[in-house]
Design a protein around this motif. Sequence first.
Motif, short mmCIF file in Angstrom:
data_model
loop_
_atom_site.label_atom_id
_atom_site.label_comp_id
_atom_site.label_asym_id
_atom_site.label_seq_id
_atom_site.Cartn_x
_atom_site.Cartn_y
_atom_site.Cartn_z
N GLN A 81 0.47 -11.90 -2.50
CA GLN A 81 0.62 -12.89 -1.44
C GLN A 81 -0.55 -12.81 -0.45
O GLN A 81 -1.25 -11.80 -0.39
N PRO A 82 -0.75 -13.86 0.34
CA PRO A 82 -1.76 -13.79 1.40
C PRO A 82 -1.44 -12.66 2.38
O PRO A 82 -0.27 -12.35 2.63
N ASP A 83 -2.47 -12.05 2.92
CA ASP A 83 -2.27 -10.92 3.83
C ASP A 83 -1.41 -11.29 5.03
O ASP A 83 -0.57 -10.51 5.47
N GLU A 86 2.22 -11.30 4.01
CA GLU A 86 2.69 -9.92 3.85
C GLU A 86 2.96 -9.28 5.21
O GLU A 86 3.96 -8.56 5.37
N PHE A 87 2.08 -9.52 6.17
CA PHE A 87 2.26 -8.93 7.49
C PHE A 87 3.55 -9.42 8.15
O PHE A 87 4.30 -8.63 8.72
N VAL A 88 3.79 -10.73 8.08
CA VAL A 88 5.01 -11.28 8.67
C VAL A 88 6.24 -10.68 8.01
O VAL A 88 7.21 -10.28 8.69
N SER A 94 10.59 -4.39 8.69
CA SER A 94 10.51 -3.10 9.38
C SER A 94 11.31 -3.12 10.67
O SER A 94 11.97 -2.14 11.02
N ASP A 95 11.29 -4.25 11.38
CA ASP A 95 12.04 -4.32 12.62
C ASP A 95 13.54 -4.39 12.36
O ASP A 95 14.34 -3.91 13.16
N LEU A 96 13.94 -4.98 11.23
CA LEU A 96 15.35 -4.94 10.85
C LEU A 96 15.79 -3.50 10.60
O LEU A 96 16.87 -3.08 11.06
N LEU A 156 -4.17 -3.72 4.12
CA LEU A 156 -4.54 -4.39 5.37
C LEU A 156 -3.32 -4.74 6.22
O LEU A 156 -3.31 -4.42 7.42
N PRO A 157 -2.29 -5.40 5.67
CA PRO A 157 -1.09 -5.65 6.49
C PRO A 157 -0.47 -4.36 7.02
O PRO A 157 0.01 -4.33 8.16
N LEU A 158 -0.49 -3.29 6.22
CA LEU A 158 0.06 -2.01 6.66
C LEU A 158 -0.74 -1.46 7.84
O LEU A 158 -0.16 -0.96 8.81
#
Length: 285
Positions: A81-83, A86-88, A94-96, A156-158
């Motif tokens: 997927q686009p970076d 992935e970040f979203v 993670s917030d869940l 990168l998203p990480l």
Amino acid sequence: MFSLHELLFLLGAGIALIVLERLLPLHPGQKIFRPGWRIDLMHVFLTGMVIRLGMVLALVVASVLAISVVPEPVREAIRAQPDWLEFVELLVLSDLCFYVAHRLCHAVPALWRFHAVHHSSEHLDWLATFRVHPIDQIFNSTLIALPALVLGFSPLPLLIYALIYRVHSPMLHSNVRISLGALGWLVTTPRFHHWHHADQIEAHDHNFGGQLTIFDRLFGTHYVPGERSLPVRYGTGGAIAQRYLSHLLQPFGLKSESNSTEPVELVSQPVLPSPISPGESRPSP
């Protein structure tokens, strides 16, 4: 031990937030060297080292289990997927996990005993972020990291998520008056998190989100009473002795030798009407 770049990052973030706390204070008049700052500084370095060691072991075990749970084609599809997407996804998932872990730490007495150390700060600022019990922090951080470990997001998203998290967390605890405007409906702010730390019955068991407010709004735990309102008290009502060794020993029901009269019984926060277990669909550090 902390690496040089980690120490420089911590120093830079601390200086920036101290300046903001002087220029835009939530609680005007609160001093930089407020009561408890030495204890919190000990948590930064001493507790921080214990947490780092514990997290290495916990994440290695979780990673091994994750690889056996999620098929590699699924992980490859996520990385394709686009970076930005992935970040979203990483941020929301993670917030869940943050929300569920955090809510469990308030609802389950055995977990609250350790999480109460973090809530024992009677003066909130950026340094209070680091007042945590190692067991509490390792438990929370491992659950928060589950999406990254299980689903195998791209580097990168990480990296972006990790950097934002490291800056946002001390900002939430800081004594800084920040208004995000319409974005504040979605993103957590110091005022939002200060109400989570309030030692006031009406504020207990609210505002569990780490970076997003959406799960608090969805599950009815959002509480910010008025645009300018602030808590008048923080802490745990004296249930946690204000000594570093007490922070480590008291959750186990032990006393610090430096003070034989310290209280060892923790006062649990009122639990929510229907807390859930990790396996249920509705969330219940």
